[in-house]
Design a protein around this motif. Structure first.
Motif, PDB file in Angstrom:
ATOM      1  N   SER A 199      27.056  15.055  38.757  1.00  0.00           N
ATOM      2  CA  SER A 199      27.445  15.498  39.936  1.00  0.00           C
ATOM      3  C   SER A 199      29.156  15.603  40.312  1.00  0.00           C
ATOM      4  CB  SER A 199      26.923  14.572  40.913  1.00  0.00           C
ATOM      5  OG  SER A 199      27.191  13.030  40.812  1.00  0.00           O
ATOM      6  N   PRO A 200      29.960  14.448  39.275  1.00  0.00           N
ATOM      7  CA  PRO A 200      31.270  14.331  39.363  1.00  0.00           C
ATOM      8  C   PRO A 200      31.814  15.711  38.902  1.00  0.00           C
ATOM      9  CG  PRO A 200      30.440  12.610  38.400  1.00  0.00           C
ATOM     10  CD  PRO A 200      29.479  13.499  38.660  1.00  0.00           C
ATOM     11  N   CYS A 201      31.272  16.763  38.514  1.00  0.00           N
ATOM     12  CA  CYS A 201      31.716  17.898  37.849  1.00  0.00           C
ATOM     13  C   CYS A 201      31.170  19.237  38.497  1.00  0.00           C
ATOM     14  CB  CYS A 201      31.476  17.891  36.342  1.00  0.00           C
ATOM     15  SG  CYS A 201      32.156  19.031  35.287  1.00  0.00           S
ATOM     16  N   ARG A 202      31.817  20.243  38.595  1.00  0.00           N
ATOM     17  CA  ARG A 202      31.665  21.607  39.277  1.00  0.00           C
ATOM     18  C   ARG A 202      32.095  22.492  38.175  1.00  0.00           C
ATOM     19  NH1 ARG A 202      34.035  23.142  43.298  1.00  0.00           N
ATOM     20  NH2 ARG A 202      35.831  21.360  43.533  1.00  0.00           N
ATOM     21  N   PRO A 203      31.354  22.915  37.415  1.00  0.00           N
ATOM     22  CA  PRO A 203      31.880  23.844  36.149  1.00  0.00           C
ATOM     23  C   PRO A 203      31.753  25.340  36.777  1.00  0.00           C
ATOM     24  CG  PRO A 203      29.726  23.144  35.753  1.00  0.00           C
ATOM     25  CD  PRO A 203      30.396  22.400  37.026  1.00  0.00           C
ATOM     26  N   LYS A 204      32.724  26.345  36.202  1.00  0.00           N
ATOM     27  CA  LYS A 204      32.361  27.510  36.264  1.00  0.00           C
ATOM     28  C   LYS A 204      31.587  28.342  35.270  1.00  0.00           C
ATOM     29  CE  LYS A 204      37.143  28.085  38.508  1.00  0.00           C
ATOM     30  NZ  LYS A 204      38.485  28.484  38.298  1.00  0.00           N
ATOM     31  N   ALA A 205      31.494  27.682  34.147  1.00  0.00           N
ATOM     32  CA  ALA A 205      30.583  27.843  33.052  1.00  0.00           C
ATOM     33  C   ALA A 205      30.347  26.725  32.460  1.00  0.00           C
ATOM     34  CB  ALA A 205      31.272  28.958  32.039  1.00  0.00           C
ATOM     35  N   VAL A 206      29.023  26.644  31.614  1.00  0.00           N
ATOM     36  CA  VAL A 206      28.428  25.786  30.792  1.00  0.00           C
ATOM     37  C   VAL A 206      28.328  26.212  29.568  1.00  0.00           C
ATOM     38  CG1 VAL A 206      26.814  23.760  30.730  1.00  0.00           C
ATOM     39  CG2 VAL A 206      27.520  24.520  32.835  1.00  0.00           C
ATOM     40  N   LEU A 207      29.166  25.424  28.388  1.00  0.00           N
ATOM     41  CA  LEU A 207      28.605  25.730  26.942  1.00  0.00           C
ATOM     42  C   LEU A 207      27.703  24.408  26.520  1.00  0.00           C
ATOM     43  CD1 LEU A 207      29.308  26.873  24.344  1.00  0.00           C
ATOM     44  CD2 LEU A 207      31.437  25.530  24.422  1.00  0.00           C
ATOM     45  N   PHE A 208      26.908  24.764  25.761  1.00  0.00           N
ATOM     46  CA  PHE A 208      25.975  23.889  25.197  1.00  0.00           C
ATOM     47  C   PHE A 208      26.106  24.155  23.398  1.00  0.00           C
ATOM     48  CE2 PHE A 208      23.752  24.986  29.098  1.00  0.00           C
ATOM     49  CZ  PHE A 208      23.443  23.668  29.671  1.00  0.00           C
ATOM     50  N   ASP A 209      26.086  23.057  22.700  1.00  0.00           N
ATOM     51  CA  ASP A 209      25.800  23.368  21.372  1.00  0.00           C
ATOM     52  C   ASP A 209      24.374  22.838  20.653  1.00  0.00           C
ATOM     53  OD1 ASP A 209      25.844  20.652  20.918  1.00  0.00           O
ATOM     54  OD2 ASP A 209      27.656  20.309  20.147  1.00  0.00           O
TER      55      ASP A 209
END
Length: 298
Positions: A129-139
């Motif tokens: 919840s502390p983060c509002r991303p415009k994109a998410v990258l997973f490895d």
């Protein structure tokens, strides 16, 4: 992810500490080998991608595990010094994964990664919840943490990118769930069951709406809905290819967050990865915006 700090890219997955040795050849059995150079620093696909985003002028956050040991403390300090948001990093008594990397003069390398019994993070260990991303990258290296987050991102129409370096639990589970599947040739071959990269591209395209297969010095192939194409690699003198894929994925995810035109995005990510190959050490080789601009203009 509704409220909190806005970032361009949230990078979720693996963090390690790299020990890189320059050697003139890869040693054989019972052979003592002397290194001509040495570099150490933070590493790991998702954490390297987070630093890439920051050095390219974007904002990033890293979610993953670092131990309370010396390597974990050093790596966390590095991430903070780069401007990466580290409020989603979990610390604990299990050791920070280590990588020993042997790099030859031609830039090829051998990587030995040791994770020991450090467990996967559980979903309740990270509050996003502390983060509002415009994109998410997973490895894919934190599978328990990633699947639920991928579903949430999809429900909020936040684009997702998968760094598919090899076929394992995390990448297999995430591949059908994400928007951009960016795969190595190794993943493409093993997942699709064919060494024919065009055929592999077609098969992977049945899994994800946009697929990119990176081929190192041979460039890349891509397919997005009904469109497809290829892009040659930028010609550079490679000194160390370690981390080039991490840089590509970080730059790619930043381009997605910025809604870049797709072919321009591919050139941008390719240029960033090419610059990283000209320097020793994965973390030290991550380029700045100016580094990429110079190569694109050359």
């Amino acid at each position: 992810m509704e409220t909190g700090k806005s970032v361009d890219v949230l990078c979720v997955g693996h963090a390690a500490y790299d020990l890189t040795f320059m050697v003139d050849h890869h040693p054989g059995a019972d052979e003592k080998c002397f290194a001509s150079g040495f570099s150490s620093g933070g590493g790991g696909p998702a954490s390297n991608a987070a630093v890439t985003v920051a050095r390219l002028g974007g904002s990033s956050a890293f979610a993953g595990y670092l131990g309370n040991d010396l390597e974990g403390c050093r790596h966390l300090d590095e991430l903070k010094s780069e401007g990466v948001y580290t409020g989603l990093v979990v610390r604990g008594p299990h050791p920070t994964p280590l990588s020993v990397i042997l790099v030859k003069d031609d830039g090829t390398r051998t990587v030995i990664n040791y994770k020991g019994h450090t467990p996967f993070l559980e979903p309740d260990q990270v509050d996003f919840s502390p983060c509002r991303p415009k994109a998410v990258l997973f490895d894919g290296h934190e599978p328990l943490l990633s699947s639920g987050l991928a579903r949430e991102a999809h429900s909020r129409r936040i684009p997702t990118v998968l760094d598919a370096g090899s076929v394992h639990r995390g990448t297999k589970e995430l591949a059908p769930m994400i928007d951009y599947l960016v795969a190595s040739a190794r993943f493409a071959r093993d997942f699709a069951g064919t060494a024919d990269m065009q055929r592999a591209l077609a098969i992977l395209s049945e899994t994800a709406p946009c697929v990119v297969i990176t081929l190192g010095e041979n460039g890349l192939l891509w397919k997005r809905k009904e469109q497809s194409g290829k892009l040659p690699a930028f010609p550079v003198e490679a000194r160390d290819t370690t981390g080039a894929g991490d840089v590509f994925h970080g730059a790619f995810a930043l381009g997605v967050a910025r809604s870049m035109e797709f072919t321009s995005l591919l050139r941008y990510a390719s240029a960033a990865a090419a610059v990283s190959c000209t320097r020793i050490g994965a973390r030290k080789g991550i380029p700045t915006t100016e580094d990429v601009r110079r190569l694109l203009a050359s």
